[in-house]
Design a protein around this motif. Structure first.
Motif, mmCIF file in Angstrom:
data_model
loop_
_atom_site.group_PDB
_atom_site.id
_atom_site.type_symbol
_atom_site.label_atom_id
_atom_site.label_comp_id
_atom_site.label_asym_id
_atom_site.label_seq_id
_atom_site.Cartn_x
_atom_site.Cartn_y
_atom_site.Cartn_z
ATOM 1 N N GLN A 93 8.008 -2.004 4.809
ATOM 2 C CA GLN A 93 6.549 -1.513 4.964
ATOM 3 C C GLN A 93 7.181 -0.203 3.582
ATOM 4 O O GLN A 93 5.976 0.737 2.990
ATOM 5 N N GLU A 96 5.724 -1.269 0.846
ATOM 6 C CA GLU A 96 4.236 -1.442 0.601
ATOM 7 C C GLU A 96 2.821 -0.652 0.192
ATOM 8 O O GLU A 96 2.284 -0.517 -0.674
ATOM 9 N N HIS A 99 4.288 0.993 -3.591
ATOM 10 C CA HIS A 99 3.031 0.378 -4.003
ATOM 11 C C HIS A 99 1.078 0.641 -4.200
ATOM 12 O O HIS A 99 0.812 1.148 -5.240
ATOM 13 N N ARG A 100 0.827 0.850 -3.200
ATOM 14 C CA ARG A 100 -0.690 1.404 -2.315
ATOM 15 C C ARG A 100 -0.270 2.999 -2.892
ATOM 16 O O ARG A 100 -2.004 2.863 -3.919
ATOM 17 N N LEU A 117 -0.039 -7.469 -2.656
ATOM 18 C CA LEU A 117 0.329 -8.306 -1.274
ATOM 19 C C LEU A 117 0.525 -9.747 -0.880
ATOM 20 O O LEU A 117 1.103 -9.765 0.019
ATOM 21 N N LEU A 120 4.114 -9.692 -1.438
ATOM 22 C CA LEU A 120 4.502 -9.136 -0.180
ATOM 23 C C LEU A 120 4.742 -10.314 1.133
ATOM 24 O O LEU A 120 6.023 -10.232 2.045
#
Length: 615
Positions: A93, A96, A99-100, A117, A120
């Protein structure tokens, strides 16, 4: 373009094709730029990356070799631990979200994260499968840890596109293939792999066009990642992105290699403990390799030779502050090697580089003595393949090529093992060294420092597969016990003075030997190439010895002793200049904001319809 490819049938890398009639459509030389984890994590550094790419592109083609975002590789390791323990994948998590966050900060549209994504999701499935297996093989660990570079490069292509720069995403596994010895442990085979350097610009260009369908000016590739001969994902060891970049620079026959990191370059000592350490402005590849191997953490130790073997200089620059001076690693002439593409002669390569019109001048592969020098390495049959013979360099020629004697730095490497093997039975007997080194070869353990006598040998080891508690070290000691009595000291530190023609500097070193008055020296070793003098000492004495030797051997700022090309400003001075510049920039920004605020206020009073934008 912009699509991740796992390769040919069965996931194996497609073979590099060569065509005798192939001609590249561009004469512009390649420049390889490597950016580390810190450099690809923040918006400010990405602005510098984009700026540098745009600066290079008019006269060069560019390869960007990128690391994973900062701390992502560590979090991937944590993912493995969490999956085995059956815990919630909190680290996944975090990856992610990281990177977001970057995508949001650079204002990328949501669809730009599609590739990340998808990866991931693939990683999530892999980790959930691991919760059932409860075991991580080196092969699987390598596959998981490679996701960091895969995601960062996918995002990089979108960031470049967002800034109006088209880039093609390539799979480093298709270009870098590791070697694997039969006796090599899986941990080394997959997590600390080795790639034999080679230069093959024609076949690399052919594969590049095959993969992209174009003749791209800018390509993005992963650092740290390579492929086994069977097509499995392998890693080049932590910090191996530098080595990846150097190997890729050799493959592309690049004009030069730029290593962009969060420091200013190589220093004469560790600036964290020696603030008066001097920036090294220019240094030969052998001295630089010795500094990196013996303790300088700026570059991966294996990074330098692939470029040096093929005449490619390396520049080390600071992404966060590109303005100051930087370190340039020049090519030692006697290390130059003929290009190993039998369909693309050395003369053709040199001619192509000369007519490329590069602002940096002629190709560094051109020997000042005329012709190309060759050094035996990955190409064993240079004469048969290229008609180029290995050039023998005499000791007097070596001195001339190295330049004037000078100290380049004082570095230290800790947590080494010192092993001494002694036996009177071998006094004066032939083959003693061969018998002593055979166990190291059998157990695939590399030796660093060596000292010998008529009845004994002492060596240091900086890396042992599996550590000192592992089976490899135990087996090695058992084999050495069959030769003679052994003594092991662990841990020890190796303090090394690196320089050019260092034995000629022994008279200058005389006063510095007072530093050993309170230090026990366990072993001493001198480089056969006259570039280093090493002292093995207890770890408790290491830092004090380094400080004393550096103070006495490295000239203070302003006293360069005829080595102004070598020595730059001190770390203390660079930091002072940076703070001064930062304060000036902050002040200028505050002044600009105040001026805008005043103008806005006056505009409101006067009813002005136009207002200047805030900077």
């Amino acid at each position: 373009k912009g699509v991740w490819s796992e390769g040919g049938q069965g996931g194996r890398p497609l073979p590099l094709r060569m065509s005798g009639s192939f001609t590249s459509g561009s004469k512009k030389p390649w420049v390889v730029c490597k950016f580390g984890g810190t450099s690809v994590t923040y918006v400010k550094s990405w602005m510098q990356i984009v700026s540098r790419v745009k600066e290079l592109l008019p006269n060069h083609r560019v390869v960007l070799v990128l690391s994973a975002l900062s701390q992502v590789t560590n979090r991937l390791e944590r993912c493995l631990e969490e999956a085995i323990a059956g815990q919630e994948l909190a680290s996944l998590q975090w990856i992610e979200e990281t990177h977001r966050r970057l995508a949001k900060e650079v204002n990328l549209p949501k669809e730009a994260l599609k590739g990340v994504l998808q990866m991931l999701e693939e990683l999530d499935q892999l980790l959930h499968g691991l919760t059932l297996i409860k075991e991580v093989s080196p092969r699987l660990r390598a596959r998981v840890c490679a996701f960091g570079e895969r995601m960062s490069t996918s995002l990089a292509v979108e960031i470049l596109k967002h800034h109006g720069v088209a880039a093609s995403l390539l799979d480093s596994k298709q270009f870098l293939q590791t070697e694997a010895g039969l006796a090599m442990a899986d941990e080394d085979k997959f997590l600390n792999a080795n790639v034999i350097p080679r230069s093959a610009p024609r076949e690399t260009q052919a594969l590049l066009e095959e993969r992209t369908g174009t003749q791209p000016e800018l390509v993005v590739m992963q650092g740290f990642v390579a492929s086994s001969p069977k097509g499995d994902t392998c890693l080049l060891g932590r910090g191996g992105s530098d080595t990846s970049a150097s190997l890729i620079a050799a493959l592309f026959a690049a004009h030069h290699l730029e290593i962009w990191t969060d420091v200013y370059g190589m220093f004469t000592g560790d600036p964290r403990i020696l603030p008066d350490a001097r920036l090294i402005k220019q240094i030969g590849s052998r001295q630089a390799e010795e500094l990196a191997t013996c303790g300088a953490k700026v570059l991966h130790p294996r990074c330098i030779m692939p470029s040096a073997m093929f005449g490619i200089p390396i520049e080390i620059r600071n992404t966060m502050d590109p303005r100051p001076e930087y370190t340039k690693i020049t090519v030692d002439e006697y290390l130059l090697m003929a290009v190993s593409d039998s369909h693309y002669s050395t003369k053709t390569l040199l001619d192509d580089q000369r007519v490329a019109g590069s602002p940096a001048g002629p190709s560094p592969r051109t020997s000042p003595r005329g012709g190309t020098l060759a050094r035996s390495g990955s190409t064993n049959n240079l004469k048969q393949d290229l008609g180029v013979e290995k050039k023998k360099v005499t000791r007097s020629e070596l001195k001339e090529l190295q330049g004037a004697p000078a100290f380049c730095g004082v570095v230290a490497n800790s947590k080494n093992v010192l092993i001494t093997v002694t036996t009177l039975e071998m006094w004066g007997a032939s083959g003693f060294l061969s018998k002593c080194f055979k166990p190291f070869e059998d157990w695939n353990v590399s030796v660093d420092q060596v000292a010998t006598s008529q009845s004994g040998i002492s060596v240091t080891l900086s890396y042992v597969p599996g550590g000192t508690d592992g089976d490899v070290f135990g087996g090695l000691l058992s084999s050495l016990e069959d030769i003679g009595e052994i003594d092991v000291v662990y841990p020890v530190s190796v303090v090394t003075v690196v320089g050019r023609r260092i034995l000629e500097l022994l008279p200058k070193m005389g006063p510095s030997f007072a530093a050993f008055k309170e230090t026990e020296v366990l072993m001493m070793s001198a480089s056969s190439e006259d570039v280093a003098l090493s002292f093995v000492v207890p770890e408790s004495s290491c830092q004090t010895l380094v400080e004393l030797l550096h103070t006495r051997l490295i000239p203070q700022e302003g006293i360069d002793e005829g080595c102004s090309v070598l020595y730059g400003p001190s770390y203390r001075q660079i930091e002072a200049d940076r703070r001064k510049s930062s304060a000036h920039d902050d002040g200028a920004e505050q002044d600009a904001l105040a001026a805008v605020a005043l103008t806005e206020a006056l505009g409101e009073v006067a009813g002005s319809p136009e207002r200047p934008k805030r900077p």
